[in-house]
Write an enzyme that holds these catalytic residues in place. Structure first.
Site: not given
Length: 197
Positions: A57, A73-75, A110
């Site tokens: 991203k 960001s990612d989860q 993250a």
């Protein structure tokens, strides 16, 4: 002069966290197919998956904003060896909550900072979330009350809202649970002289 900040996300929760922290930034969602990216990285740990997606991203948006410092960001949510994504329907949300009932799952959050196609920093925070034993009738009433908001998170709950009622214990950072480990991010932005500090 500090660099321009861009949040590579359409998440209203991440945007609100940065606004509440007093940051000036633009928000632009990345144009990547997350499931296609995941198909190329099967077999990795949930935290690695979150980091790879966050980096994809950040890199995508960085390519459209020369000189900007881009926050990706990612989860992921993991239970045992399974990784879960946002539920596609209320029925899937109901099944998700019943599967998590009485068990401990992990949220892997993250963050990646990128500028001009170069990754400058990666960070991972993990929160352990223990749900109380949930009665199926309560789950149905809870989902009827929160509505489509249940479809906007990987766990089918809004921890910062009524979803808090689903839990008996948490271990980890509140901001990581919401999806953006804010304190490490702010520390790195100060180190890079991107924000005052």
């Amino acid at each position: 002069m500090p660099p321009r900040l861009v949040l590579a996300s359409a998440s209203p929760f991440r945007k609100t966290l940065l606004e509440n922290a007093g940051l000036n930034f633009d928000a632009e969602p990345a144009q990547i197919d997350e499931r296609a990216v995941e198909d190329t990285i099967e077999g990795l740990d949930p935290d690695d998956v979150a980091l790879i997606l966050a980096e994809a991203k950040a890199q995508d948006v960085s390519g459209r904003h020369p000189g900007a410092l881009v926050i990706g960001s990612d989860q992921t949510l993991s239970l045992g060896g399974d990784i879960f994504h946002k539920p596609a329907s209320m029925d899937e949300a109901r099944r998700r909550l019943l599967k998590l009932s009485g068990r401990t799952h992990e949220l892997n959050s993250a963050i990646v900072l990128a500028r001009d196609g170069e990754t400058l920093w990666r960070h991972m925070s993990i929160a352990r979330m223990t749900m109380r034993d949930l009665d199926p009738g309560f789950v149905g009433r809870h989902l009827a009350n929160v509505g489509d908001r249940a479809l906007s998170s990987v766990g089918a709950y809004q921890f910062e809202g009524e979803g808090i009622q689903l839990f008996e214990r948490i271990e980890g950072d509140y901001f990581a649970i919401i999806g953006l480990p804010l304190l490490p991010l702010l520390a790195k932005l100060r180190y890079l002289e991107a924000i005052d500090g």
